[in-house]
Scaffold this motif. Sequence first.
Motif, PDB file in Angstrom:
ATOM      1  N   ARG A  33       0.840  -1.203   0.000  1.00  0.00           N
ATOM      2  CA  ARG A  33       0.000   0.000   0.000  1.00  0.00           C
ATOM      3  C   ARG A  33       0.877   1.256   0.000  1.00  0.00           C
ATOM      4  O   ARG A  33       0.608   2.215  -0.724  1.00  0.00           O
ATOM      5  N   ASN A  34       1.942   1.240   0.796  1.00  0.00           N
ATOM      6  CA  ASN A  34       2.839   2.392   0.837  1.00  0.00           C
ATOM      7  C   ASN A  34       3.568   2.588  -0.490  1.00  0.00           C
ATOM      8  O   ASN A  34       3.854   3.723  -0.880  1.00  0.00           O
ATOM      9  N   ARG A  35       3.873   1.508  -1.177  1.00  0.00           N
ATOM     10  CA  ARG A  35       4.505   1.611  -2.504  1.00  0.00           C
ATOM     11  C   ARG A  35       3.553   2.287  -3.483  1.00  0.00           C
ATOM     12  O   ARG A  35       3.967   3.129  -4.287  1.00  0.00           O
ATOM     13  N   LYS A  37       1.188   4.421  -2.685  1.00  0.00           N
ATOM     14  CA  LYS A  37       1.138   5.836  -2.282  1.00  0.00           C
ATOM     15  C   LYS A  37       2.387   6.576  -2.770  1.00  0.00           C
ATOM     16  O   LYS A  37       2.307   7.719  -3.225  1.00  0.00           O
ATOM     17  N   GLN A  38       3.535   5.926  -2.654  1.00  0.00           N
ATOM     18  CA  GLN A  38       4.784   6.543  -3.095  1.00  0.00           C
ATOM     19  C   GLN A  38       4.747   6.811  -4.599  1.00  0.00           C
ATOM     20  O   GLN A  38       5.141   7.889  -5.049  1.00  0.00           O
ATOM     21  N   CYS A  39       4.267   5.852  -5.367  1.00  0.00           N
ATOM     22  CA  CYS A  39       4.183   6.024  -6.821  1.00  0.00           C
ATOM     23  C   CYS A  39       3.188   7.126  -7.179  1.00  0.00           C
ATOM     24  O   CYS A  39       3.453   7.937  -8.065  1.00  0.00           O
ATOM     25  N   ARG A  40       2.051   7.161  -6.493  1.00  0.00           N
ATOM     26  CA  ARG A  40       1.054   8.210  -6.753  1.00  0.00           C
ATOM     27  C   ARG A  40       1.658   9.577  -6.441  1.00  0.00           C
ATOM     28  O   ARG A  40       1.485  10.531  -7.185  1.00  0.00           O
ATOM     29  N   SER A  41       2.382   9.663  -5.350  1.00  0.00           N
ATOM     30  CA  SER A  41       3.040  10.917  -4.994  1.00  0.00           C
ATOM     31  C   SER A  41       4.091  11.295  -6.034  1.00  0.00           C
ATOM     32  O   SER A  41       4.241  12.473  -6.367  1.00  0.00           O
ATOM     33  N   GLY A  42       4.799  10.308  -6.557  1.00  0.00           N
ATOM     34  CA  GLY A  42       5.793  10.564  -7.598  1.00  0.00           C
ATOM     35  C   GLY A  42       5.166  11.167  -8.840  1.00  0.00           C
ATOM     36  O   GLY A  42       5.741  12.061  -9.475  1.00  0.00           O
ATOM     37  N   GLU A  88      -5.615  13.301  -5.352  1.00  0.00           N
ATOM     38  CA  GLU A  88      -4.509  12.954  -6.237  1.00  0.00           C
ATOM     39  C   GLU A  88      -5.008  12.329  -7.526  1.00  0.00           C
ATOM     40  O   GLU A  88      -4.448  12.558  -8.588  1.00  0.00           O
ATOM     41  N   THR A 141       5.143   2.441 -13.497  1.00  0.00           N
ATOM     42  CA  THR A 141       5.550   1.934 -12.183  1.00  0.00           C
ATOM     43  C   THR A 141       4.369   1.923 -11.225  1.00  0.00           C
ATOM     44  O   THR A 141       4.172   0.965 -10.470  1.00  0.00           O
ATOM     45  N   TYR A 142       3.573   2.988 -11.262  1.00  0.00           N
ATOM     46  CA  TYR A 142       2.377   3.064 -10.418  1.00  0.00           C
ATOM     47  C   TYR A 142       1.419   1.918 -10.741  1.00  0.00           C
ATOM     48  O   TYR A 142       0.941   1.225  -9.836  1.00  0.00           O
TER      49      TYR A 142
END
Length: 192
Positions: A33-35, A37-42, A88, A141-142
């Motif tokens: 889940r954090n991955r 979120k990280q991709c969405r933030s990227g 987002e 990647t997302y």
Amino acid sequence: MENQGILLYIGIALVVLLILWYIWTVNNLIAKRNRVKQCRSGICVALKQRNDMIPNLVAVVKSYMGHENETLLRITELRSRTFQPSQESEQIRTGAELSSLLSRLQLSVEDYPELKANEQFHRLQTSIEDMELQLQAIRRTYNAAVTDYNNFIEMFPSSIVARQQNHHQEELIDIPEAEQRNVDVSELLKRV
């Protein structure tokens, strides 16, 4: 008596294994889940970087293309919408539409050789093209991270833990139908 002791140890071992598996599954779900979120933030960070370049590009193009303001106005409108507080997912959708408009702007620029020769325009265009390539990579990647997370949520036995921990599927980035259509090359050649 001895058989009961062995059965007790087997029972304890099974409970311990079940607890360890549960902990491993919960931690794996959190990491996946954090991955996502990280991709969405990227994606949002890359959109912000690209949007910071757009006013400069629009200013340079405006000086050459006075009568083709429709695309420029839409680009400016979408850019301003991405800075408004929103989810987002809405920023990602707006960014996809902005990407298609930027490619349409590139086709319009072909009619202005003096603009294509402008060094500042060329630098901005190259920077935005690089950012578009980065956005494509981040989007892929997302989608890979979302697929991995969604698979883990849906597959048995981790689905049991996911349901209990209240994990929900994430949405993949979809390309709008208008952007999926084939390009009419003959129409593009008429402009040249």
